[in-house]
Design a protein around this motif. Structure first.
Motif, mmCIF file in Angstrom:
data_model
loop_
_atom_site.group_PDB
_atom_site.id
_atom_site.type_symbol
_atom_site.label_atom_id
_atom_site.label_comp_id
_atom_site.label_asym_id
_atom_site.label_seq_id
_atom_site.Cartn_x
_atom_site.Cartn_y
_atom_site.Cartn_z
ATOM 1 N N THR A 186 9.920 -1.869 0.461
ATOM 2 C CA THR A 186 9.359 -1.353 1.521
ATOM 3 C C THR A 186 8.210 -2.111 2.064
ATOM 4 O O THR A 186 7.616 -2.530 1.348
ATOM 5 C CB THR A 186 9.227 -0.138 1.592
ATOM 6 O OG1 THR A 186 8.004 0.158 0.548
ATOM 7 C CG2 THR A 186 10.316 0.954 1.018
ATOM 8 N N GLU A 187 7.954 -2.069 3.370
ATOM 9 C CA GLU A 187 6.525 -2.757 3.699
ATOM 10 C C GLU A 187 5.325 -2.023 3.023
ATOM 11 O O GLU A 187 4.613 -3.030 2.693
ATOM 12 C CB GLU A 187 6.237 -2.456 5.400
ATOM 13 C CG GLU A 187 5.596 -3.671 5.899
ATOM 14 C CD GLU A 187 5.646 -3.551 7.363
ATOM 15 O OE1 GLU A 187 4.538 -4.017 8.160
ATOM 16 O OE2 GLU A 187 6.682 -3.109 8.057
ATOM 17 N N LYS A 188 5.297 -0.785 2.699
ATOM 18 C CA LYS A 188 4.262 -0.133 1.992
ATOM 19 C C LYS A 188 4.135 -0.569 0.640
ATOM 20 O O LYS A 188 3.236 -0.892 0.232
ATOM 21 C CB LYS A 188 4.578 1.331 2.175
ATOM 22 C CG LYS A 188 3.396 2.341 1.446
ATOM 23 C CD LYS A 188 3.746 3.724 1.515
ATOM 24 C CE LYS A 188 2.470 4.596 0.974
ATOM 25 N NZ LYS A 188 2.627 5.860 1.305
ATOM 26 N N LYS A 189 5.280 -0.770 -0.007
ATOM 27 C CA LYS A 189 5.143 -1.347 -1.471
ATOM 28 C C LYS A 189 4.902 -2.777 -1.409
ATOM 29 O O LYS A 189 4.278 -2.995 -2.352
ATOM 30 C CB LYS A 189 6.781 -1.210 -2.179
ATOM 31 C CG LYS A 189 6.843 -1.487 -3.634
ATOM 32 C CD LYS A 189 7.843 -1.247 -4.454
ATOM 33 C CE LYS A 189 7.598 -1.521 -5.774
ATOM 34 N NZ LYS A 189 8.889 -1.280 -6.664
ATOM 35 N N PHE A 190 5.463 -3.424 -0.508
ATOM 36 C CA PHE A 190 4.812 -5.043 -0.492
ATOM 37 C C PHE A 190 3.535 -5.045 -0.442
ATOM 38 O O PHE A 190 2.944 -5.716 -1.132
ATOM 39 C CB PHE A 190 6.014 -5.504 0.861
ATOM 40 C CG PHE A 190 5.623 -6.989 1.057
ATOM 41 C CD1 PHE A 190 6.428 -7.902 0.475
ATOM 42 C CD2 PHE A 190 4.457 -7.644 1.681
ATOM 43 C CE1 PHE A 190 6.449 -9.306 0.807
ATOM 44 C CE2 PHE A 190 4.376 -8.970 1.914
ATOM 45 C CZ PHE A 190 5.484 -9.680 1.152
ATOM 46 N N THR A 191 3.027 -4.388 0.609
ATOM 47 C CA THR A 191 1.546 -4.383 0.822
ATOM 48 C C THR A 191 0.783 -3.971 -0.522
ATOM 49 O O THR A 191 -0.252 -4.498 -1.053
ATOM 50 C CB THR A 191 1.048 -3.436 2.064
ATOM 51 O OG1 THR A 191 1.798 -3.733 3.134
ATOM 52 C CG2 THR A 191 -0.454 -3.684 2.328
ATOM 53 N N LYS A 192 1.266 -2.914 -1.212
ATOM 54 C CA LYS A 192 0.446 -2.273 -2.376
ATOM 55 C C LYS A 192 0.756 -3.445 -3.511
ATOM 56 O O LYS A 192 -0.379 -3.465 -4.178
ATOM 57 C CB LYS A 192 1.352 -0.991 -2.991
ATOM 58 C CG LYS A 192 0.629 -0.324 -4.196
ATOM 59 C CD LYS A 192 1.255 0.854 -4.485
ATOM 60 C CE LYS A 192 0.672 1.563 -5.641
ATOM 61 N NZ LYS A 192 1.310 2.807 -5.850
ATOM 62 N N VAL A 193 1.706 -4.072 -3.638
ATOM 63 C CA VAL A 193 1.889 -4.994 -4.760
ATOM 64 C C VAL A 193 1.065 -6.134 -4.365
ATOM 65 O O VAL A 193 0.444 -6.599 -5.235
ATOM 66 C CB VAL A 193 3.610 -5.620 -5.000
ATOM 67 C CG1 VAL A 193 3.826 -6.539 -5.811
ATOM 68 C CG2 VAL A 193 4.365 -4.174 -5.495
#
Length: 190
Positions: A65-72
């Motif tokens: 997800t875009e949120k997980k991508f940003t967090k990672v």
């Protein structure tokens, strides 16, 4: 991941930039050692490959997800002390995607002042072009020195690198802390 070869690499003479995988066991010690020698430190950011090779911690994939991508991504950047830039580790799938590269480069441009080196793991990479469009200082790899692990091949690649640098005024090579590579660089760099 390998402390001894990492230390040997960081001790190479000259203005060499070192790129470290995120969350690696010896990253703090090796980046500090590089920093103390005024060597540049980068993040070697794992990105999804066509072959589906295992990425390890901090890897970015198209199925996130875009949120997980940003967090990672943030976690990976923050795991590297003294980081000034980043390049892709693998990434033959992700670097071909204008959408994912735009997300990546916008995120980096918004939060960090990092430069980008496109490792060019595929000739179809759009990463360099997108990074430039998003305002990141960027460059592409010219030569892989050691994708074949033999002294004769490494020597051939080093000669190509020198020729390219003489022709263009500059050339960028990528190598790994392999035994043969380190031996040849220790011999050639002085």
């Amino acid at each position: 991941y390998r402390l001894k070869s990492g230390q040997r690499a960081v001790n190479l003479p000259g203005d060499i930039t070192y790129s470290f995988l995120p969350h690696a066991p010896h990253v703090n010690q090796l980046t500090q050692h590089a920093h103390e020698q005024n060597k540049e430190v980068m993040l070697h950011l794992p990105m999804e490959a066509v072959a589906g090779k295992k990425l390890g911690p901090g890897g970015l994939t198209e199925c996130m997800t875009e949120k997980k991508f940003t967090k990672v991504l943030a976690s990976s950047i923050n795991s590297i002390p003294h980081v000034s830039g980043f390049n892709n580790h693998m990434g033959s799938r992700l670097t071909k995607s204008p959408l994912w590269m735009k997300r990546l480069m916008q995120e980096v441009a918004a939060d960090k002042k990092l430069f980008f080196v496109d490792s060019k793991t595929t000739s179809d990479s759009v990463a360099f072009k997108v990074a430039r469009a998003e305002g990141l200082n960027s460059i592409q790899r010219d030569i892989f020195i050691d994708h074949e692990d033999s002294k004769s091949f490494i020597q051939k690649q080093l000669r190509k690198l020198i020729k390219k640098a003489q022709q263009n005024g500059t050339a960028l090579a990528i190598a790994h802390p392999k035994k043969n590579t380190l031996s040849e660089l220790e011999r050639w760099l002085p």
